[in-house]
Design a protein around this motif. Structure first.
Motif, PDB file in Angstrom:
ATOM      1  N   ASN A  89       0.748  -1.154  -0.003  1.00  0.00           N
ATOM      2  CA  ASN A  89      -0.171   0.053  -0.021  1.00  0.00           C
ATOM      3  C   ASN A  89       0.628   1.205  -0.056  1.00  0.00           C
ATOM      4  O   ASN A  89       0.480   2.454   0.310  1.00  0.00           O
TER       5      ASN A  89
ATOM      6  N   HIS B 182      -6.067 -11.343  -0.871  1.00  0.00           N
ATOM      7  CA  HIS B 182      -6.138 -10.507   0.484  1.00  0.00           C
ATOM      8  C   HIS B 182      -5.112  -9.756   0.775  1.00  0.00           C
ATOM      9  O   HIS B 182      -4.960  -8.590   0.976  1.00  0.00           O
ATOM     10  N   ASN B 183      -3.839 -10.603   0.703  1.00  0.00           N
ATOM     11  CA  ASN B 183      -2.626 -10.169   1.241  1.00  0.00           C
ATOM     12  C   ASN B 183      -1.840  -9.262   0.265  1.00  0.00           C
ATOM     13  O   ASN B 183      -1.240  -8.547   0.582  1.00  0.00           O
TER      14      ASN B 183
ATOM     15  N   SER C 275      -3.953  -6.953  -0.913  1.00  0.00           N
ATOM     16  CA  SER C 275      -4.886  -6.024  -0.880  1.00  0.00           C
ATOM     17  C   SER C 275      -5.546  -5.726  -2.338  1.00  0.00           C
ATOM     18  O   SER C 275      -6.154  -4.753  -2.715  1.00  0.00           O
TER      19      SER C 275
ATOM     20  N   ASP D 112     -10.977  -8.068   0.124  1.00  0.00           N
ATOM     21  CA  ASP D 112     -11.327  -8.440   1.548  1.00  0.00           C
ATOM     22  C   ASP D 112     -11.714  -9.759   1.442  1.00  0.00           C
ATOM     23  O   ASP D 112     -12.655 -10.051   0.963  1.00  0.00           O
TER      24      ASP D 112
END
Length: 289
Positions: free
Chosen positions: A117, A204-205, A207, A210
């Protein structure tokens, strides 16, 4: 192989891709004798004789090569027939990919470097998503057309096709495409969504989704699940509960009791690890069978 599985305390198996055709008669004999139950099969099963390694994506329904698409279809139709022979309820299928190479690996490398992120990470991810969406429609249509043909064969043999969630964003379908496929086949009782806990956790890891929200939204299409654990951020097919990378206590209640849940773990996992965590799993989720 069946004897070892039984010795670990399991009485039901999913016959998976990579199985050599020479092993099939022995499994059939054990099944006919009532020693083991078969829940389902994973395409392609048995493995194509010309493919010397475990390669479930050796042939893709999305390929530019007509021969590969035809081979993928013939192998799948035969897998459906094998499933019916074992009185199995489902076949798990992969639908192919979009030719955007190594992008998931690039994002994973950035996450491992502590850049999750970051501005650089988000910029690269958004650029990648935009590129995929421009390229994907051709491959989506090929996958949908193939699934229509497979679905009719599955209906004939009384088998449900579970379209599996995949771990790479290059794979077909992505999440929005999966919803479109499920909506397209909403009235077809022989097509549904197969949730792979490890695969979805990898996304999910990164991003890309979810996990909890995705599984919540897909409950109405769900026909079954693969269970394995994840070592953050990208190492999957670990024994469930052994790595702590998947929040089973939060996620598994979203799966209806009657849906099949199958341990899908790497052959590199040690027998001792399975013997350690299988009793823990049963203590927590014995009600699931």
């Amino acid at each position: 192989m069946v004897d070892e599985i039984l010795s670990l305390g399991f009485d039901t198996i999913e016959i998976s891709h990579g199985l050599k055709v020479s092993l099939l008669p022995g499994i059939l004999k054990a099944w006919q004798a009532g020693r083991v139950k078969v829940a389902g099969l994973h395409n392609y099963c048995p493995s194509p004789v010309e493919v010397l390694i475990d390669a479930p994506d050796a042939y893709e329904f999305t390929s530019h090569r007509q021969f590969e698409r035809e081979r993928a279809m013939s192998l799948t139709l035969k897998t459906i027939e094998f499933a019916a022979q074992f009185q199995a309820k489902y076949v798990v299928v992969h639908m192919g990919s979009v030719p955007i190479t190594r992008r998931s690996r690039e994002l994973t490398d950035m996450v491992r470097a502590g850049k999750l992120n970051s501005r650089e990470f988000v910029k690269k991810k958004l650029k990648w998503i935009e590129a995929r969406e421009k390229t994907a429609p051709l491959y989506f249509n090929r996958a949908k057309e193939a699934l229509e043909k497979m679905a009719e064969h599955a209906k004939k043999f009384g088998v449900v096709l579970g379209v599996e969630s995949r771990s790479r964003y290059e794979d077909m379908p992505d999440e929005r495409e999966m919803v479109r496929l499920m909506e397209h086949f909403r009235e077809h009782p022989n097509v549904g969504y197969w949730h792979d806990f490890g695969h979805v956790q990898l996304k999910h890891n990164l991003s890309l989704l979810d996990h909890f929200e995705w599984l919540t939204g897909m409950q109405e299409y769900l026909v079954g699940c693969h269970l394995h654990d994840v070592v953050w951020p990208h190492q999957d097919h670990r024994v469930p509960l052994s790595a702590g990378g998947v929040e089973y206590e939060r996620l598994l209640p979203l799966v209806a009791q009657e849906k099949p849940v199958v341990w899908e773990i790497s052959p590199r996992r040690r027998k001792e690890t399975i013997l350690e965590f299988a009793p823990k799993w049963r203590a927590l989720y014995e009600h699931r069978g």
